[in-house]
Design a protein around this motif. Structure first.
Motif, PDB file in Angstrom:
ATOM      1  N   HIS A   1     -19.184  24.027  11.565  1.00  0.00           N
ATOM      2  CA  HIS A   1     -18.508  22.834  12.066  1.00  0.00           C
ATOM      3  C   HIS A   1     -17.052  23.159  12.391  1.00  0.00           C
ATOM      4  O   HIS A   1     -16.401  23.940  11.687  1.00  0.00           O
ATOM      5  CB  HIS A   1     -18.576  21.725  11.019  1.00  0.00           C
ATOM      6  CG  HIS A   1     -18.299  20.358  11.556  1.00  0.00           C
ATOM      7  ND1 HIS A   1     -17.018  19.909  11.828  1.00  0.00           N
ATOM      8  CD2 HIS A   1     -19.126  19.342  11.888  1.00  0.00           C
ATOM      9  CE1 HIS A   1     -17.070  18.679  12.285  1.00  0.00           C
ATOM     10  NE2 HIS A   1     -18.341  18.293  12.339  1.00  0.00           N
TER      11      HIS A   1
ATOM     12  N   ALA B   1     -25.417  32.888  18.431  1.00  0.00           N
ATOM     13  CA  ALA B   1     -26.866  33.064  18.437  1.00  0.00           C
ATOM     14  C   ALA B   1     -27.219  34.525  18.686  1.00  0.00           C
ATOM     15  O   ALA B   1     -26.895  35.084  19.734  1.00  0.00           O
ATOM     16  CB  ALA B   1     -27.496  32.184  19.511  1.00  0.00           C
TER      17      ALA B   1
ATOM     18  N   LEU C   1     -29.097  32.089  13.975  1.00  0.00           N
ATOM     19  CA  LEU C   1     -28.025  31.243  14.472  1.00  0.00           C
ATOM     20  C   LEU C   1     -26.987  31.090  13.368  1.00  0.00           C
ATOM     21  O   LEU C   1     -27.335  30.716  12.243  1.00  0.00           O
ATOM     22  CB  LEU C   1     -28.546  29.853  14.856  1.00  0.00           C
ATOM     23  CG  LEU C   1     -29.643  29.740  15.911  1.00  0.00           C
ATOM     24  CD1 LEU C   1     -30.012  28.272  16.107  1.00  0.00           C
ATOM     25  CD2 LEU C   1     -29.199  30.358  17.220  1.00  0.00           C
TER      26      LEU C   1
ATOM     27  N   CYS D   1     -21.396  27.877  17.638  1.00  0.00           N
ATOM     28  CA  CYS D   1     -22.688  28.511  17.378  1.00  0.00           C
ATOM     29  C   CYS D   1     -22.675  29.933  17.920  1.00  0.00           C
ATOM     30  O   CYS D   1     -22.287  30.162  19.075  1.00  0.00           O
ATOM     31  CB  CYS D   1     -23.829  27.723  18.008  1.00  0.00           C
ATOM     32  SG  CYS D   1     -25.470  28.439  17.700  1.00  0.00           S
TER      33      CYS D   1
ATOM     34  N   HIS E   1     -20.003  21.716  16.637  1.00  0.00           N
ATOM     35  CA  HIS E   1     -20.136  23.016  15.990  1.00  0.00           C
ATOM     36  C   HIS E   1     -19.905  24.181  16.952  1.00  0.00           C
ATOM     37  O   HIS E   1     -20.181  24.082  18.149  1.00  0.00           O
ATOM     38  CB  HIS E   1     -21.541  23.168  15.397  1.00  0.00           C
ATOM     39  CG  HIS E   1     -21.918  22.063  14.467  1.00  0.00           C
ATOM     40  ND1 HIS E   1     -22.492  20.892  14.910  1.00  0.00           N
ATOM     41  CD2 HIS E   1     -21.771  21.937  13.128  1.00  0.00           C
ATOM     42  CE1 HIS E   1     -22.706  20.097  13.875  1.00  0.00           C
ATOM     43  NE2 HIS E   1     -22.276  20.707  12.783  1.00  0.00           N
TER      44      HIS E   1
ATOM     45  N   ILE F   1     -24.419  19.668  10.206  1.00  0.00           N
ATOM     46  CA  ILE F   1     -25.342  20.776   9.948  1.00  0.00           C
ATOM     47  C   ILE F   1     -26.680  20.223   9.467  1.00  0.00           C
ATOM     48  O   ILE F   1     -27.745  20.727   9.830  1.00  0.00           O
ATOM     49  CB  ILE F   1     -24.751  21.739   8.890  1.00  0.00           C
ATOM     50  CG1 ILE F   1     -23.455  22.385   9.399  1.00  0.00           C
ATOM     51  CG2 ILE F   1     -25.772  22.810   8.510  1.00  0.00           C
ATOM     52  CD1 ILE F   1     -23.633  23.410  10.479  1.00  0.00           C
TER      53      ILE F   1
ATOM     54  N   PHE G   1     -28.704  19.159  12.345  1.00  0.00           N
ATOM     55  CA  PHE G   1     -29.188  20.345  13.047  1.00  0.00           C
ATOM     56  C   PHE G   1     -30.408  20.918  12.324  1.00  0.00           C
ATOM     57  O   PHE G   1     -31.403  21.296  12.951  1.00  0.00           O
ATOM     58  CB  PHE G   1     -28.072  21.389  13.123  1.00  0.00           C
ATOM     59  CG  PHE G   1     -28.264  22.406  14.210  1.00  0.00           C
ATOM     60  CD1 PHE G   1     -27.867  22.127  15.507  1.00  0.00           C
ATOM     61  CD2 PHE G   1     -28.838  23.639  13.949  1.00  0.00           C
ATOM     62  CE1 PHE G   1     -28.032  23.054  16.522  1.00  0.00           C
ATOM     63  CE2 PHE G   1     -29.014  24.574  14.955  1.00  0.00           C
ATOM     64  CZ  PHE G   1     -28.613  24.281  16.250  1.00  0.00           C
TER      65      PHE G   1
ATOM     66  N   SER H   1     -22.352  18.924  20.433  1.00  0.00           N
ATOM     67  CA  SER H   1     -22.251  19.011  18.980  1.00  0.00           C
ATOM     68  C   SER H   1     -20.803  19.265  18.585  1.00  0.00           C
ATOM     69  O   SER H   1     -19.952  19.553  19.429  1.00  0.00           O
ATOM     70  CB  SER H   1     -23.148  20.125  18.428  1.00  0.00           C
ATOM     71  OG  SER H   1     -22.508  21.380  18.526  1.00  0.00           O
TER      72      SER H   1
ATOM     73  N   THR I   1     -21.505  29.493  21.800  1.00  0.00           N
ATOM     74  CA  THR I   1     -21.245  28.171  22.348  1.00  0.00           C
ATOM     75  C   THR I   1     -20.178  27.484  21.504  1.00  0.00           C
ATOM     76  O   THR I   1     -20.089  27.700  20.296  1.00  0.00           O
ATOM     77  CB  THR I   1     -22.516  27.294  22.385  1.00  0.00           C
ATOM     78  OG1 THR I   1     -23.098  27.247  21.076  1.00  0.00           O
ATOM     79  CG2 THR I   1     -23.523  27.848  23.371  1.00  0.00           C
TER      80      THR I   1
ATOM     81  N   VAL J   1     -24.067  28.729  12.590  1.00  0.00           N
ATOM     82  CA  VAL J   1     -23.544  27.443  13.035  1.00  0.00           C
ATOM     83  C   VAL J   1     -22.473  26.995  12.049  1.00  0.00           C
ATOM     84  O   VAL J   1     -22.712  26.978  10.838  1.00  0.00           O
ATOM     85  CB  VAL J   1     -24.662  26.379  13.099  1.00  0.00           C
ATOM     86  CG1 VAL J   1     -24.128  25.080  13.687  1.00  0.00           C
ATOM     87  CG2 VAL J   1     -25.848  26.892  13.911  1.00  0.00           C
TER      88      VAL J   1
END
Length: 298
Positions: A102, A51, A98, A49, A47, A7, A10, A45, A77, A100
């Motif tokens: 992990h 959005a 967003l 996500c 993660h 993170i 990011f 990534s 995603t 996000v």
């Protein structure tokens, strides 16, 4: 291939300060500036996500699909999927959020086992969810609670945040089902195209064929496999694989009752490499073996 591993990484790519929580973040796009970096030309990534984009511009490539940002859309995603971002199409008026988190943040929580059931994490980006104002407000309220929760971390934080994330995903599932229904005119065309593809495939005896797969028919319809299955489930009560099996068994019954072809020959014409696999599926679906069906029909 570039990798966004944390993170914190990011946040740096978006010109943001260090995150309050190392495993989850709610990012306000209006406060973010995407820095010029080679990572955007192709990255993966660790993660998930979610959005929520509002009045945003820009183009992202996820998998093999391009997506132009639009007003009031929600996209998802999953970790380890190749993504590309075209910074030339970005502007300073991007707004939205967003979420996000992990993949390891889910460990030891029930969501780690169930998150794969939310098929929209593998939808193509052009299959994003278009939100009504009320739906958007429902999700913004959840994002606000997540953001507030990780400001003060204690031993309850993970459980509470993951409960909020699970609630957001369940709302998203409901909203996608609403979208499948309210866009029925466009989806009627897809359903007709799907049925035509099945009929053409199983009626074509001119060439050797392999067993029809969900991925194959989804690709032919320019849809992601999960999106097609979820669309069919909402409108018909059956997913793509169930439709394929239903059509396959129907065609097998036709051949068993109207031709002198052997079971092996029928299995081969339907795309099976081994007749035993065909017989097993046929018995599972009809409670009779192919030969028993032929004898009972006669």
């Amino acid at each position: 291939m570039n990798t966004i591993q944390s993170i914190s990484h990011f946040h740096k790519l978006l010109s943001l300060p260090e995150p309050k929580h190392p495993m989850v973040s709610v990012i306000n796009l209006s406060e973010s500036v995407f820095i010029e970096d080679e990572v955007w030309k192709g990255f993966v990534s660790h993660h998930f996500c979610v959005a929520l984009k509002r009045n945003a511009t820009g183009k992202i490539k996820y998998g093999q699909q391009h997506y132009d940002y639009d007003k009031g859309v929600l996209s998802f995603t999953a970790p380890h999927q190749v993504q590309y971002l075209d910074l030339k199409t970005m502007d300073c008026e991007n707004t939205g959020y967003l979420l996000v988190f992990h993949e390891d943040f889910l460990l030891k929580h029930s969501l780690a086992k169930t998150i794969s059931s939310y098929g929209f994490f593998s939808y193509a980006v052009n299959e994003a969810l278009h939100l009504s104002e009320d739906e958007e407000n429902d999700l913004l309220e959840i994002l606000y609670k997540i953001d507030k929760e990780y400001q003060y971390i204690d031993h309850h934080t993970q459980e509470i945040i993951l409960s909020h994330i699970e609630l957001l995903l369940n709302y998203s599932k409901r909203f996608y089902e609403r979208q499948f229904i309210t866009r029925k005119n466009g989806h009627h065309h897809l359903l007709t195209k799907f049925e035509s593809y099945l009929n053409d495939y199983f009626n074509d005896n001119s060439a050797e064929k392999e067993l029809l797969t969900v991925h194959q028919i989804a690709e032919a319809m320019n849809l992601s496999p999960n999106y097609l299955s979820d669309l069919l489930r909402v409108h018909t009560g059956q997913n793509t694989q169930q439709h394929i099996h239903e059509k396959l068994i129907s065609k097998a019954k036709e051949k068993l009752s109207t031709t002198e072809l052997s079971v092996s020959e029928i299995a081969y014409e339907l795309g099976f490499e081994h007749a035993q696999s065909f017989s097993t599926l046929f018995k599972k679906k009809t409670k009779m073996s192919p030969l028993e069906f032929r004898q009972s029909f006669n």
